[in-house]
Design a protein around this motif. Structure first.
Motif, PDB file in Angstrom:
ATOM      1  N   LYS A  43      -3.628  21.890  42.471  1.00 14.92           N
ATOM      2  CA  LYS A  43      -2.461  22.023  41.596  1.00 14.92           C
ATOM      3  C   LYS A  43      -2.526  23.311  40.776  1.00 14.92           C
ATOM      4  N   THR A  44      -3.730  23.652  40.304  1.00 17.83           N
ATOM      5  CA  THR A  44      -3.887  24.868  39.493  1.00 17.83           C
ATOM      6  C   THR A  44      -3.619  26.112  40.314  1.00 17.83           C
ATOM      7  N   HIS A  45      -4.211  26.174  41.497  1.00 16.92           N
ATOM      8  CA  HIS A  45      -4.004  27.360  42.341  1.00 16.92           C
ATOM      9  C   HIS A  45      -2.532  27.503  42.720  1.00 16.92           C
ATOM     10  N   ASP A  46      -1.911  26.413  43.143  1.00 12.44           N
ATOM     11  CA  ASP A  46      -0.503  26.469  43.552  1.00 12.44           C
ATOM     12  C   ASP A  46       0.403  26.835  42.376  1.00 12.44           C
ATOM     13  N   PHE A  47       0.067  26.340  41.181  1.00 11.26           N
ATOM     14  CA  PHE A  47       0.854  26.699  39.999  1.00 11.26           C
ATOM     15  C   PHE A  47       0.761  28.199  39.737  1.00 11.26           C
ATOM     16  N   LEU A  48      -0.431  28.742  39.774  1.00  7.12           N
ATOM     17  CA  LEU A  48      -0.616  30.160  39.481  1.00  7.12           C
ATOM     18  C   LEU A  48       0.026  31.044  40.538  1.00  7.12           C
ATOM     19  N   ARG A  49       0.081  30.560  41.776  1.00  3.08           N
ATOM     20  CA  ARG A  49       0.681  31.350  42.858  1.00  3.08           C
ATOM     21  C   ARG A  49       2.164  31.035  43.051  1.00  3.08           C
ATOM     22  N   GLY A  50       2.643  29.993  42.410  1.00  2.26           N
ATOM     23  CA  GLY A  50       4.077  29.733  42.373  1.00  2.26           C
ATOM     24  C   GLY A  50       4.684  29.124  43.615  1.00  2.26           C
ATOM     25  N   VAL A  51       3.844  28.731  44.592  1.00  2.00           N
ATOM     26  CA  VAL A  51       4.365  28.139  45.829  1.00  2.00           C
ATOM     27  C   VAL A  51       3.481  26.956  46.219  1.00  2.00           C
ATOM     28  N   ASP A  52       4.077  25.785  46.370  1.00  2.00           N
ATOM     29  CA  ASP A  52       3.319  24.605  46.771  1.00  2.00           C
ATOM     30  C   ASP A  52       2.743  24.792  48.168  1.00  2.00           C
ATOM     31  N   GLY A  53       1.542  24.281  48.355  1.00  2.78           N
ATOM     32  CA  GLY A  53       0.895  24.352  49.665  1.00  2.78           C
ATOM     33  C   GLY A  53       0.041  25.584  49.871  1.00  2.78           C
ATOM     34  N   THR A  54       0.038  26.502  48.898  1.00  4.15           N
ATOM     35  CA  THR A  54      -0.730  27.746  49.059  1.00  4.15           C
ATOM     36  C   THR A  54      -2.225  27.472  49.154  1.00  4.15           C
ATOM     37  N   PHE A  55      -2.734  26.566  48.326  1.00  4.80           N
ATOM     38  CA  PHE A  55      -4.167  26.259  48.345  1.00  4.80           C
ATOM     39  C   PHE A  55      -4.612  25.781  49.724  1.00  4.80           C
ATOM     40  N   LEU A  56      -3.864  24.846  50.295  1.00  2.45           N
ATOM     41  CA  LEU A  56      -4.237  24.319  51.610  1.00  2.45           C
ATOM     42  C   LEU A  56      -4.179  25.410  52.670  1.00  2.45           C
ATOM     43  N   ARG A  57      -3.233  26.322  52.540  1.00  2.00           N
ATOM     44  CA  ARG A  57      -3.130  27.451  53.488  1.00  2.00           C
ATOM     45  C   ARG A  57      -4.351  28.351  53.373  1.00  2.00           C
ATOM     46  N   VAL A  58      -4.818  28.587  52.155  1.00  2.00           N
ATOM     47  CA  VAL A  58      -6.006  29.421  51.956  1.00  2.00           C
ATOM     48  C   VAL A  58      -7.224  28.759  52.599  1.00  2.00           C
ATOM     49  N   MET A  59      -7.375  27.460  52.401  1.00  2.00           N
ATOM     50  CA  MET A  59      -8.510  26.748  52.978  1.00  2.00           C
ATOM     51  C   MET A  59      -8.497  26.844  54.508  1.00  2.00           C
ATOM     52  N   LYS A  60      -7.311  26.716  55.084  1.00  2.00           N
ATOM     53  CA  LYS A  60      -7.207  26.843  56.541  1.00  2.00           C
ATOM     54  C   LYS A  60      -7.462  28.280  56.983  1.00  2.00           C
ATOM     55  N   ALA A  61      -6.990  29.236  56.189  1.00  2.00           N
ATOM     56  CA  ALA A  61      -7.178  30.645  56.528  1.00  2.00           C
ATOM     57  C   ALA A  61      -8.660  30.993  56.610  1.00  2.00           C
ATOM     58  N   ILE A  62      -9.456  30.410  55.725  1.00  2.00           N
ATOM     59  CA  ILE A  62     -10.897  30.669  55.745  1.00  2.00           C
ATOM     60  C   ILE A  62     -11.483  30.274  57.100  1.00  2.00           C
ATOM     61  N   GLY A  63     -11.069  29.137  57.607  1.00  2.00           N
ATOM     62  CA  GLY A  63     -11.546  28.707  58.926  1.00  2.00           C
ATOM     63  C   GLY A  63     -11.113  29.643  60.039  1.00  2.00           C
ATOM     64  N   TYR A  64      -9.872  30.098  59.993  1.00  2.00           N
ATOM     65  CA  TYR A  64      -9.374  31.009  61.024  1.00  2.00           C
ATOM     66  C   TYR A  64     -10.093  32.354  60.977  1.00  2.00           C
ATOM     67  N   LEU A  65     -10.358  32.856  59.787  1.00  2.00           N
ATOM     68  CA  LEU A  65     -11.064  34.130  59.649  1.00  2.00           C
ATOM     69  C   LEU A  65     -12.483  34.023  60.187  1.00  2.00           C
ATOM     70  N   ARG A  66     -13.145  32.928  59.886  1.00  2.48           N
ATOM     71  CA  ARG A  66     -14.504  32.726  60.381  1.00  2.48           C
ATOM     72  C   ARG A  66     -14.518  32.587  61.901  1.00  2.48           C
ATOM     73  N   ARG A  67     -13.563  31.850  62.416  1.00  6.08           N
ATOM     74  CA  ARG A  67     -13.500  31.623  63.858  1.00  6.08           C
ATOM     75  C   ARG A  67     -13.336  32.939  64.612  1.00  6.08           C
ATOM     76  N   ASN A  68     -12.645  33.881  63.982  1.00  5.96           N
ATOM     77  CA  ASN A  68     -12.405  35.166  64.627  1.00  5.96           C
ATOM     78  C   ASN A  68     -13.334  36.270  64.137  1.00  5.96           C
ATOM     79  N   LYS A  69     -14.375  35.842  63.386  1.00  7.40           N
ATOM     80  CA  LYS A  69     -15.448  36.754  62.950  1.00  7.40           C
ATOM     81  C   LYS A  69     -14.919  37.946  62.138  1.00  7.40           C
ATOM     82  N   ILE A  70     -13.990  37.667  61.238  1.00 10.46           N
ATOM     83  CA  ILE A  70     -13.460  38.690  60.333  1.00 10.46           C
ATOM     84  C   ILE A  70     -14.182  38.566  58.998  1.00 10.46           C
ATOM     85  N   GLY A  71     -14.813  39.628  58.565  1.00  6.90           N
ATOM     86  CA  GLY A  71     -15.488  39.614  57.275  1.00  6.90           C
ATOM     87  C   GLY A  71     -14.477  39.472  56.141  1.00  6.90           C
TER      88      GLY A  71
END
Length: 329
Positions: free
Chosen positions: A130-158
């Motif tokens: 709730k805090t992250h989404d409030f500060l970023r102004g768009v609901d669902g942003t936190f969950l997108r970031v968590m998923k993005a971390i997995g995608y970046l790791r899967r593709n070996k992006i630092g």
């Protein structure tokens, strides 16, 4: 590339602003409130023009010079970004970019990896959704970031995390640092500053409308930063130098005083290009010139540029850029 050039006088890093709009509604940045102006948009450099600029930049910089694709918004929102990253990589630059993570899925991550992206900074302000989404102004942003971390790791992006220290997330910082350590992710901090694209007075942090951003108890903020320093010294991958964290403490106590250890050298090492092709290392000093009219070599090494540098050296204005992005040891 000019092999006879004295690279000690060349820029050490280049920031290219390739986007000027955003779909987020961050509480620390108001780029999203900008009205689209077709006349101004027509003046923005296209991908081919930025590639031409990179050709010119490579002539005056050594291989391995970092180039960061940034802007007043999300760089991945810009059409042609993957081609531009690939072009920069093939020219010998280290291509980097910041991201709010919202657009990063498996396809985007793979395209970034294939383009040769070397590093990505991911914004994450709290493990409290709730805090992250409030500060970023768009609901669902936190969950997108968590998923993005997995995608970046899967593709070996630092990648690393970027967290802004604010009143709203002050109690969440240590939990986030512990989590980052367990996940083996580096984390860098910024001190909250005057919201971007808002023309606010120096006392903005004292105004009722903005108090929710500024730490209300500077003693509490200082204790937090002392703890971050202790954790860094014990092996946590906190990427800020200790000296910078110490300056955060002083800044939160007295935000309107100038903070610098010595003269400001941003004009010597940062080539900051805005979306229209203007060379503008320091927003307070002004534009040095435009690459549509003058070659970057002539802009960077000109007498006019040196006069701007002298003005920057002598500047005593309070400047959050020296505290955050442009901090020097």
């Amino acid at each position: 590339m000019d092999h006879n050039l004295d690279y000690s006088k060349s820029p050490k890093v280049c920031s290219i602003q390739i986007v000027n709009t955003c779909f987020m509604k961050c509480k620390m940045c108001y780029s999203w409130q900008k009205q689209k102006d077709s006349k101004r948009m027509d003046k923005e450099l296209n991908i081919a023009e930025w590639e031409s600029f990179l050709d010119s930049l490579r002539e005056i910089t050594p291989a391995g010079t970092p180039v960061s694709f940034t802007g007043g918004g999300e760089p991945l929102y810009r059409e042609g970004i993957f081609e531009l990253i690939e072009y920069a990589t093939k020219k010998g630059f280290i291509a980097q970019l910041p991201s709010n993570g919202y657009l990063i899925d498996q396809d985007i991550a793979k395209r970034l990896a294939d383009a040769g992206l070397c590093g990505l900074t991911l914004s994450l302000d709290s493990l409290n959704e709730k805090t992250h989404d409030f500060l970023r102004g768009v609901d669902g942003t936190f969950l997108r970031v968590m998923k993005a971390i997995g995608y970046l790791r899967r593709n070996k992006i630092g990648f690393s995390l970027m967290t802004t220290i604010m009143e709203k997330n002050l109690n969440d910082i240590l939990e986030l640092v512990d989590w980052a350590k367990k996940e083996r992710i580096g984390i860098r901090f910024q001190a909250v500053s005057r919201p971007f694209d808002k023309d606010l007075a120096c006392d903005w942090h004292e105004q009722d409308e903005w108090k929710f951003l500024w730490p209300q108890d500077n003693v509490k903020a200082a204790r937090l930063i002392d703890e971050l320093i202790s954790l860094k010294n014990s092996g946590y991958e906190i990427l800020n130098p200790v000296g910078q964290l110490e300056i955060f403490k002083a800044y939160f106590e007295k935000p309107r005083r100038p903070y610098r250890l010595r003269r400001c050298n941003v004009g010597d090492y940062l080539m900051n290009m805005d979306i229209f092709g203007n060379l503008n290392p320091c927003y307070s000093i002004g534009i040095w010139g435009n690459i549509k009219e003058t070659k970057i070599r002539d802009l960077w090494f000109s007498q006019k540029a040196q006069a701007f540098r002298e003005e920057i050296y002598n500047c005593q204005k309070p400047c959050h850029h020296l505290i955050n992005c442009f901090y020097e040891e």
